[in-house]
Design an enzyme around this catalytic site. Structure first.
Site, PDB file in Angstrom:
ATOM      1  N   GLU A   1     -12.311 -33.096 -60.530  1.00  0.00           N
ATOM      2  CA  GLU A   1     -12.485 -34.549 -60.631  1.00  0.00           C
ATOM      3  C   GLU A   1     -12.871 -34.950 -62.057  1.00  0.00           C
ATOM      4  OE1 GLU A   1     -15.077 -35.976 -57.542  1.00  0.00           O
ATOM      5  OE2 GLU A   1     -13.476 -35.945 -56.072  1.00  0.00           O
TER       6      GLU A   1
ATOM      7  N   GLU B   1      -9.267 -33.198 -51.393  1.00  0.00           N
ATOM      8  CA  GLU B   1     -10.552 -33.349 -50.705  1.00  0.00           C
ATOM      9  C   GLU B   1     -10.533 -34.617 -49.881  1.00  0.00           C
ATOM     10  OE1 GLU B   1     -14.037 -33.666 -53.140  1.00  0.00           O
ATOM     11  OE2 GLU B   1     -13.378 -32.078 -54.490  1.00  0.00           O
TER      12      GLU B   1
END
Ligand code: GAL
Length: 692
Positions: free
Chosen positions: A163, A320
């Site tokens: 991320e 995710e």
């Protein structure tokens, strides 16, 4: 030079299989558990149908306990165990969270806030994207990992960092200042060009040397808006540059292994211009967490849709999402029955070929110990694990034929533009209440409510191919974009723009002569002054809807312009609120106020009607069911019918073979009985394309 990015590359399955299959799994953090748990993990993964895990995301401190000490033994063992269990690995480069020895030796890698505070270690992602020292250490680790695992049979993909920009997108350190100056030199070449772009004649800001320029640190009043906008562009580019640096190391060691990183196309995460990043990865991966609220499911669909379009319609990787509650909202609600599968399948409906969760086993310690996982604290004897196992079976068996299919484009689209997002929400504007993504989402909700499919596309993809395109708050419009939209409408396209669109150019300079600036002639309206509404104030429209946030004193400059709605209260009563101008073979409509998802419905219905775009769903299902379509290489269409409500819904009149779901009642004229969708349920049908 490395080979050009090759979009379309996908996982390299260890068994060499090339027939598409869904990937299913999670982030796996074995370093948090003793060895005996690892064996149970593999057995449970097999039971759940897990065929891939992301490994080593936060493992730097374990892999490199000191500058010249390495410990790969445990990772070798985990990789081997997974491989023996038939589970592929999306191996992370482990650079997301630098270890304490590194930050102690080199505190100069720590980010600095706009107010000059150091972001200390203690959580994660405490590194400056522009730090040469951080980069040197991180790339050393990436090189060591790439060389060690290059030939490992479990290695299916590389996962760069994690991320990127989640916590460190904006860094105002001296490293950032240096890199910002270099970025500005490349963009503007001369100080004159920069001074012009930044409008430095204002407030005595003229620069006479690039060395005088700083990131927009805490200032006495509003920092220069173009400086702010450029700093946002630069910050996104700085992380993209870092992504490339890791990728180059990986490509050199393993040219055959695809490289990705997990984007965060979700909610208000806005710092990274993913439209600009998408070509940097071999396949697009995204993380998504449900944003609670009345538009929660719409927002999920919006994000999945945009991700699918960032991926160019090709399969993408849901890296995710959560099986149930998260740990970072004010109140973290568990998912209700049906939501785990529905949320996952909505991503699949929009083109995901991988469904993964954060994380495999719920941590016993650490900041995320109350975050759900595939194996919760309660263990495998739990409803969550049973749901996880059911979903694994569904993806591996029932839905297998749909794997590898591509998103089918819709006939309508919502344009999404990171630069307009950044520019429209800057400070010292007519209102601080405007939310760019909310306006875009409201339009998308209106499409869903009408049962009409719409794509969410990056603005750079262009409007061509769509019958109707909505440009919500398209604030920053270059002259090239204005020309493109004009050509689109005159060529038969139907464009819809909203308030605060067309206002500034790429330097954040106002287009002169009246709003909506660059789009004024095309829309056939002129506005002399904005009239934003204070929080809590609203205005009635004569079509029964209500405007909030914004109004415009609209003057029609092309007499051919149709009035779709007028203001019916306040100072603007009787004046145009929603207009539509015939433009060549198409049209250009303007919506001058915020109508919200409900109020947009009648307006959108009229505009769709005029554009000849209708719903593909039978009337009783419209609004209650979302339809998304994927198309296989053999031409078969996969219809995903997703129940958006908490009640069962029957969908009549949809022929086709059900891959999952059931039918009830009597067959209709088409020979098919209605499809029954349980509350929050999903049905998937395989249909011959000829069925239409
Ligand atoms: C993501 C992150 C994961 C985990 C998750 C929790 O932002 O990549 O490591 O923290 O959120 O929801």
């Amino acid at each position: 030079m490395s080979p050009a990015p090759s979009p379309g590359r996908w996982l390299r399955w260890p068994d060499g299989a090339t027939t598409p299959r869904f990937a299913y799994g999670a982030d796996y953090n074995p370093e948090q558990w003793p060895r005996e748990v690892w064996r149970e993990d593999i057995a449970l993964m097999r039971e759940a149908g897990v065929n891939i895990v992301s490994l080593a995301i936060f493992s730097w401190a374990r892999l490199q306990p000191a500058e010249d000490a390495w410990d790969f033994g445990w990772l070798d063992e985990a990789m081997d165990l997974l491989h023996a269990g038939g589970i592929a690995v999306d191996l992370a480069t482990a650079t997301a969270s630098p270890p304490p020895w590194l930050t102690t030796a080199h505190p100069e890698i720590l980010p600095v806030t706009a107010t000059g505070e150091t972001v200390w270690p203690g959580a994660r992602q405490h590194w400056r994207p522009t730090s040469p020292v951080f980069r040197e250490h991180a790339l050393r680790l990436v090189t060591a990992l790439a060389e060690r695992y290059a030939g490992h049979p479990a290695l299916a993909a590389w996962h760069v960092s994690n991320e990127l920009g989640c916590h460190n997108i904006y860094d105002y350190s001296d490293d950032a200042a240096r890199a910002f100056r270099a970025w500005l030199r490349a963009r503007y070449e001369t100080l004159d060009a920069l001074n012009h772009a930044w409008g430095t004649a204002f407030w005595s800001q003229r620069y006479t040397d690039f060395e005088q320029i700083l990131p927009p640190r805490l200032a006495a009043s509003h920092p220069n808006p173009t400086q702010q906008l450029d700093f946002k562009r630069f910050s996104s580019d700085a992380l993209k540059d870092y992504l490339r640096a890791e990728r180059e190391v990986l490509r050199r060691a393993t040219p055959e292994v695809p490289v990705t990183t997990n984007f965060m196309v979700m909610g208000e995460t806005k710092g990274m211009n993913y439209a600009d990043w998408a070509a940097e990865v071999d396949f697009v991966a995204n993380d998504h967490y449900v944003v609670p609220g009345p538009q929660a499911v719409d927002e999920l669909s919006f994000s999945a849709n945009l991700t699918g379009n960032l991926a160019g319609g090709r399969p993408w990787f849901l890296m995710e999402h959560s099986t149930s509650a998260v740990n970072w909202q004010p109140v973290n609600r568990a998912k209700r029955p049906g939501e785990l599968a529905r949320d996952s399948l909505l991503h699949v409906a929009h083109g995901a070929d991988a469904v993964c969760f954060f994380q495999w086993r719920q941590s016993a310690a650490g900041a995320e110990k109350y975050h759900s996982a595939m194996v919760p604290h309660a263990g495998a004897d739990s409803e969550v694990f049973r749901s996880v196992t059911r979903l694994g079976r569904l993806l591996a068996d029932d839905l297998a034929p749909a794997a590898g299919s591509a998103r089918q484009p819709a006939r309508a689209a919502v344009l999404f533009d990171w630069e307009s997002w950044w520019a429209s929400e800057q400070d010292s504007h007519p209102t601080s209440l405007l939310r760019y993504r909310q306006e875009a989402l409201d339009w998308y909700s209106a499409f869903l409510a009408l049962g009409v499919r719409a794509d969410v596309i990056p603005a750079g993809a262009g409007p061509d191919g769509y019958d109707l395109v909505v440009a919500p708050v398209l604030h920053l419009v270059t002259s090239a974009l204005a020309k493109e939209l004009t050509r689109y409408a005159e060529g038969g396209g139907h464009l819809v723009a909203t308030y605060f669109s067309g206002i500034v150019d790429e330097h954040d300079h106002a287009w002169l002569g009246g709003y909506p600036g660059a789009l004024r002639e095309l829309l056939g309206v002129r506005v002399e002054e904005f009239a934003p509404l204070p929080d809590g104030e609203s205005v009635a429209l004569d079509n029964g809807t209500t405007g909030t946030l914004w109004t415009d004193r609209v003057e029609v400059i092309d007499p051919a312009t149709e009035m779709l709605a007028r203001y019916a209260s306040g100072d603007l009563a009787g004046r145009p609120a929603v207009t539509r101008r015939p433009a060549g073979a198409g049209s250009a409509a303007y919506v001058s106020t915020r109508l919200g998802p409900g109020g947009l419905q009648p307006v959108l219905a009229r505009l769709l009607d005029a554009a000849g775009v209708g719903s593909e769903l039978p009337a009783p299902a419209r609004g209650r069911v979302e339809l998304a379509v994927r198309v296989g290489a053999d031409g078969a269409a996969y219809w995903f019918l997703v129940n958006r409500t908490d009640e069962p819904v029957e969908v009549p009149g949809v022929a086709g073979e059900l891959l999952t779901g059931s039918r009830v009642g009597e067959a209709g004229a088409d020979g098919a009985a209605p499809v029954l969708l349980e509350a929050r349920g999903v049905a998937v049908l395989r249909r011959d394309q000829a069925m239409g």
